[in-house]
Design a protein around this motif. Structure first.
Motif, PDB file in Angstrom:
ATOM      1  N   LEU A   1     -12.428  -9.301 -55.890  1.00  0.00           N
ATOM      2  CA  LEU A   1     -13.664  -8.755 -55.817  1.00  0.00           C
ATOM      3  C   LEU A   1     -14.655 -10.090 -55.647  1.00  0.00           C
ATOM      4  N   THR A   2     -14.693 -10.949 -55.587  1.00  0.00           N
ATOM      5  CA  THR A   2     -15.913 -11.994 -56.359  1.00  0.00           C
ATOM      6  C   THR A   2     -17.382 -11.854 -56.149  1.00  0.00           C
ATOM      7  N   PHE A   3     -17.703 -11.546 -56.736  1.00  0.00           N
ATOM      8  CA  PHE A   3     -19.522 -11.279 -57.091  1.00  0.00           C
ATOM      9  C   PHE A   3     -20.089 -12.248 -57.289  1.00  0.00           C
ATOM     10  N   ASP A   4     -21.568 -12.204 -56.888  1.00  0.00           N
ATOM     11  CA  ASP A   4     -22.168 -13.446 -56.718  1.00  0.00           C
ATOM     12  C   ASP A   4     -22.879 -14.053 -58.186  1.00  0.00           C
ATOM     13  N   LYS A   5     -22.696 -12.723 -58.675  1.00  0.00           N
ATOM     14  CA  LYS A   5     -23.302 -12.785 -59.939  1.00  0.00           C
ATOM     15  C   LYS A   5     -22.640 -11.733 -60.793  1.00  0.00           C
ATOM     16  N   PRO A   6     -22.576 -12.791 -62.230  1.00  0.00           N
ATOM     17  CA  PRO A   6     -21.695 -12.089 -63.387  1.00  0.00           C
ATOM     18  C   PRO A   6     -22.138 -10.558 -63.381  1.00  0.00           C
ATOM     19  N   VAL A   7     -20.531  -9.383 -63.592  1.00  0.00           N
ATOM     20  CA  VAL A   7     -20.731  -8.064 -63.861  1.00  0.00           C
ATOM     21  C   VAL A   7     -20.711  -7.392 -64.705  1.00  0.00           C
ATOM     22  N   ARG A   8     -20.725  -6.562 -65.514  1.00  0.00           N
ATOM     23  CA  ARG A   8     -20.805  -5.919 -66.226  1.00  0.00           C
ATOM     24  C   ARG A   8     -19.374  -4.509 -66.287  1.00  0.00           C
ATOM     25  N   THR A   9     -19.984  -3.886 -65.304  1.00  0.00           N
ATOM     26  CA  THR A   9     -18.841  -3.401 -65.268  1.00  0.00           C
ATOM     27  C   THR A   9     -19.225  -2.641 -63.693  1.00  0.00           C
ATOM     28  N   ALA A  10     -17.154  -2.566 -62.777  1.00  0.00           N
ATOM     29  CA  ALA A  10     -16.921  -2.548 -61.613  1.00  0.00           C
ATOM     30  C   ALA A  10     -15.760  -1.821 -61.092  1.00  0.00           C
ATOM     31  N   SER A  11     -15.970   0.019 -60.590  1.00  0.00           N
ATOM     32  CA  SER A  11     -14.561   0.046 -60.301  1.00  0.00           C
ATOM     33  C   SER A  11     -15.224   0.149 -58.282  1.00  0.00           C
ATOM     34  N   ILE A  12     -13.784   0.928 -57.525  1.00  0.00           N
ATOM     35  CA  ILE A  12     -13.077   1.825 -57.108  1.00  0.00           C
ATOM     36  C   ILE A  12     -13.654   3.185 -56.506  1.00  0.00           C
ATOM     37  N   GLU A  13     -14.263   3.960 -56.348  1.00  0.00           N
ATOM     38  CA  GLU A  13     -14.386   5.431 -56.070  1.00  0.00           C
ATOM     39  C   GLU A  13     -13.965   5.223 -54.803  1.00  0.00           C
ATOM     40  N   LEU A  14     -13.001   6.063 -54.605  1.00  0.00           N
ATOM     41  CA  LEU A  14     -11.948   6.829 -53.618  1.00  0.00           C
ATOM     42  C   LEU A  14     -12.353   8.241 -53.455  1.00  0.00           C
ATOM     43  N   THR A  15     -12.707   8.425 -51.872  1.00  0.00           N
ATOM     44  CA  THR A  15     -12.418   9.801 -52.144  1.00  0.00           C
ATOM     45  C   THR A  15     -11.641  10.742 -50.116  1.00  0.00           C
ATOM     46  N   PRO A  16     -11.439  11.609 -50.477  1.00  0.00           N
ATOM     47  CA  PRO A  16     -10.200  12.294 -49.095  1.00  0.00           C
ATOM     48  C   PRO A  16     -11.753  11.897 -48.273  1.00  0.00           C
ATOM     49  N   ARG A  17     -11.301  11.288 -47.204  1.00  0.00           N
ATOM     50  CA  ARG A  17     -10.755  11.765 -46.192  1.00  0.00           C
ATOM     51  C   ARG A  17     -11.164  13.057 -45.096  1.00  0.00           C
ATOM     52  N   THR A  18     -12.117  13.747 -45.139  1.00  0.00           N
ATOM     53  CA  THR A  18     -12.605  14.087 -44.136  1.00  0.00           C
ATOM     54  C   THR A  18     -12.368  15.510 -42.961  1.00  0.00           C
ATOM     55  N   SER A  19     -10.849  15.072 -42.448  1.00  0.00           N
ATOM     56  CA  SER A  19     -10.273  15.100 -41.107  1.00  0.00           C
ATOM     57  C   SER A  19      -9.023  16.334 -41.368  1.00  0.00           C
ATOM     58  N   GLY A  20      -8.805  16.945 -42.310  1.00  0.00           N
ATOM     59  CA  GLY A  20      -8.290  18.181 -41.639  1.00  0.00           C
ATOM     60  C   GLY A  20      -7.147  18.449 -42.213  1.00  0.00           C
ATOM     61  N   LEU A  21      -6.192  17.341 -42.279  1.00  0.00           N
ATOM     62  CA  LEU A  21      -4.909  17.095 -42.056  1.00  0.00           C
ATOM     63  C   LEU A  21      -4.487  17.484 -43.847  1.00  0.00           C
ATOM     64  N   ILE A  22      -4.999  16.400 -43.676  1.00  0.00           N
ATOM     65  CA  ILE A  22      -4.778  16.300 -45.560  1.00  0.00           C
ATOM     66  C   ILE A  22      -6.015  17.373 -46.246  1.00  0.00           C
ATOM     67  N   GLU A  23      -5.450  18.604 -47.603  1.00  0.00           N
ATOM     68  CA  GLU A  23      -5.913  19.309 -48.380  1.00  0.00           C
ATOM     69  C   GLU A  23      -6.553  18.709 -49.167  1.00  0.00           C
ATOM     70  N   ASP A  24      -7.577  18.718 -49.318  1.00  0.00           N
ATOM     71  CA  ASP A  24      -8.351  18.174 -51.230  1.00  0.00           C
ATOM     72  C   ASP A  24      -7.301  18.455 -51.812  1.00  0.00           C
ATOM     73  N   GLY A  25      -6.721  19.284 -52.012  1.00  0.00           N
ATOM     74  CA  GLY A  25      -6.124  18.796 -53.587  1.00  0.00           C
ATOM     75  C   GLY A  25      -4.955  18.633 -54.281  1.00  0.00           C
ATOM     76  N   GLU A  26      -3.987  17.770 -52.481  1.00  0.00           N
ATOM     77  CA  GLU A  26      -2.922  16.667 -51.976  1.00  0.00           C
ATOM     78  C   GLU A  26      -3.361  15.569 -52.373  1.00  0.00           C
ATOM     79  N   ASN A  27      -5.373  14.770 -52.150  1.00  0.00           N
ATOM     80  CA  ASN A  27      -5.768  13.697 -52.192  1.00  0.00           C
ATOM     81  C   ASN A  27      -6.545  14.052 -52.750  1.00  0.00           C
ATOM     82  N   PRO A  28      -6.916  13.973 -53.842  1.00  0.00           N
ATOM     83  CA  PRO A  28      -7.906  13.947 -54.406  1.00  0.00           C
ATOM     84  C   PRO A  28      -8.758  12.519 -55.173  1.00  0.00           C
ATOM     85  N   ALA A  29     -10.128  12.662 -55.318  1.00  0.00           N
ATOM     86  CA  ALA A  29     -10.937  11.826 -55.666  1.00  0.00           C
ATOM     87  C   ALA A  29     -10.302  10.765 -56.607  1.00  0.00           C
ATOM     88  N   VAL A  30     -10.560   9.910 -56.888  1.00  0.00           N
ATOM     89  CA  VAL A  30     -10.161   9.142 -57.270  1.00  0.00           C
ATOM     90  C   VAL A  30     -11.393   7.551 -58.325  1.00  0.00           C
TER      91      VAL A  30
END
Length: 566
Positions: A347-376
């Motif tokens: 990822l290239t931003f249009d200005k210098p950044v101090r911090t950056a991260s990707i916040e992953l959360t489980p999709r609420t599909s019911g097929l995967i338990e939250d404990g099996e696919n935790p937020a990262v």
């Protein structure tokens, strides 16, 4: 010679001179006081412009000077002894011309000179007689002391009344100062926040406090300056009726310290009003100012601080090695890939950044338990600035292990943040092989000597390792009719990977005749069969089998002819 009368006459002359001088000064001052009082009242009523006040101001001074000059000339004319003697003789007819004769002939003797044409004895006798006759008379009354004192009192009372009015009313103080050409407006404007910067799509509240006369409307003027400078527009801003009525509260509204409000804003008994202009979702910078008759703020500028944005978004998708799929570069945040694939974010931003991260959360599909696919939270590594000031990309890696939603967070060096965003990751599982029988199509009936063709088509999404057809007679041991091993093909593929000329076998057709006569079958026997296929999924290959199918054994067909006995 008796010069007592001459001394008395001289004192009256001096008294007259002092009275005339006081009257002169009083009339001149009264002219100035009345003139400036009228100018003050006119400015208080109509708020005269400086172009009007300057000539009126100097006209008042000119009038005062004319009055002083006029009375000065009269003072010169009336300052002679003859005028004083004439006044005494007019006020006291019984003295006749004795006063004037005594003054004319007695004055030279008083200074040691002899008047020409007059005997000294006669002059002395006249002076003695005039003194005797004037002694019981109040000849000092010819000086209008009471009139002068009344004039002085009148001027003093007018000046005191005007001064009391000016001291009691702040707007009269302002009018008096303006009459003296001191530029003091009736209204003072205090605006906030002045020059400021607002985040894009943010809100802004502009405030102005009018201190002093609040009878005139407040005009708000603004013009856009982004992307180009536009023309000024204006509108009237009503007062905020819900605001706190105290001036200190208004100062706090403007961001001032309430304790220092008296030092920053006009205080006392001056009224004030608070006015607001609110903006929502600002996207362009603009200039603004407030004005009322006689006062105007300076022109302020509102700048827009653009949030950090993603300039380039690239994701390298590398599928598992067994799939032998070519790497892909995705330029969209929504990603679809095979489970176990490797993702490399750039990822290239249009200005210098101090911090950056990707916040992953489980999709609420019911097929995967939250404990099996935790937020990262996956940190994006912020690289140093590129060459020649070019902004270097931020990178992160992850393995696809389940459906997710993710948000990219970033904070630039200037404090701006990336706008809200949301993307989707969809994970495809390796599908099990598919098998389709082409021959026989359905349940069949055959005789014991038949040769039965069995033909099956197998396929897989990424590769097959083996497939075959199994049959069974009378529930005995399963016998492979045909078994195809794709290991040799797989080995050849591994050898040809360097050239990229070969790929895994994903489909095949298997067919073979089943000769029933070798099994010496009878009508009581049964034959069952099915097909299978195994894919190349590492560690846990997936096997697919068809349902069990049956072959019915029937006797050989015999034909009979009916013979007519006739």
């Amino acid at each position: 010679m008796n010069d007592i009368f001459l001394k008395r006459f001289k004192a009256i002359r001096q008294r007259q001179l002092v009275s005339d001088i006081i009257q002169l000064l009083t009339l001149a001052c009264l002219t100035l006081i009345v003139g400036f009082a009228l100018l003050t009242a006119a400015d208080w009523q109509w708020e005269l412009s400086r172009a009007w006040r300057i000539p009126l101001h100097w006209t008042i001074w000119a009038m005062g000077g004319l009055v002083a000059a006029w009375h000065s000339l009269r003072l010169v004319d009336r300052a002679t002894a003859e005028i004083t003697a004439s006044k005494i003789e007019s006020a006291f007819p019984e003295l006749g011309q004795a006063v004037r004769t005594t003054f004319e002939f007695g004055t030279p003797l008083a200074v040691g000179k002899t008047p020409s044409g007059a005997a000294v004895s006669l002059v002395a006798a006249l002076a003695e007689d005039t003194h005797r006759r004037a002694l019981p008379l109040t000849i000092e009354d010819v000086v209008p002391v009471k009139r002068v004192l009344a004039l002085v009192a009148l001027a003093g009372l007018f000046a005191l009344g005007f001064a009391a009015l000016v001291l009691a009313k702040w707007d009269w103080q302002t009018a008096a100062s303006r009459a003296m050409l001191v530029e003091m407006p009736y209204r003072q404007l205090y605006a906030a926040p002045g020059n400021t910067i607002v985040d894009e799509n943010g809100s802004l509240s502009l405030k102005v406090v009018v201190v002093g006369r609040t009878n005139e409307p407040v005009v708000f003027q603004n013009r856009w300056v982004e992307p180009t400078i536009g023309s000024w527009t204006e509108r009237t801003i009503p007062a905020d009726q819900a605001s706190d009525p105290t001036l200190q509260a208004a100062a706090v509204e403007l961001g001032l310290n309430a304790d220092d409000a008296s030092n920053r804003m006009a205080t006392g008994n001056r009224p004030h009003t608070l006015h607001r202009v609110n903006y929502e979702a600002l996207a362009k910078g603009f200039e603004y100012r407030f004005s009322v008759p006689g006062a105007e703020t300076e022109t302020y500028k509102v700048g827009i601080r653009r949030p950090v944005r993603i300039k380039e978004f690239e994701v390298d998708l590398l599928a598992p090695a067994y799939t032998r799929l070519a790497p892909q570069t995705l330029r969209d945040g929504n990603i679809t890939g095979l489970a176990g694939s490797q993702l490399s974010f750039r990822l290239t931003f249009d200005k210098p950044v101090r911090t950056a991260s990707i916040e992953l959360t489980p999709r609420t599909s019911g097929l995967i338990e939250d404990g099996e696919n935790p937020a990262v939270s996956l940190p994006l590594l912020v690289a140093a600035s590129g060459s020649a000031g070019k902004i270097a990309p931020c990178t992160a890696e992850m393995v696809l292990d389940g459906d997710r939603q993710y948000t990219i967070l970033a904070e630039a060096i200037d404090g701006t943040r990336l706008p809200k965003n949301k993307f989707r990751i969809r994970v495809k599982a390796d599908q099990a092989p598919q098998i389709t029988f082409e021959e026989p199509i359905d349940a069949v009936e055959v005789h014991t000597l038949a040769e039965l063709l069995m033909k099956v088509r197998v396929q897989d999404d990424f590769g097959l390792t083996n497939a075959g057809i199994i049959f069974q007679v009378n529930n005995d041991q399963e016998i492979p009719l045909i078994a195809e091993e794709f290991q040799a093909v797989a080995a050849a593929i591994q050898e040809g990977e360097s050239t990229g000329a070969m790929s895994a076998q994903t489909q095949a057709t298997l067919e073979k005749l089943l000769p029933l006569e070798v099994f010496r079958l009878t009508q009581k026997d049964s034959i069952m069969y099915f097909a299978y296929a195994v894919d190349n999924l590492p560690d846990n290959p997936q096997r697919t089998e068809t349902e069990m199918r049956f072959v019915d054994i029937r006797p050989l067909k015999r034909r009979y002819n009916v013979i007519d006995p006739d």
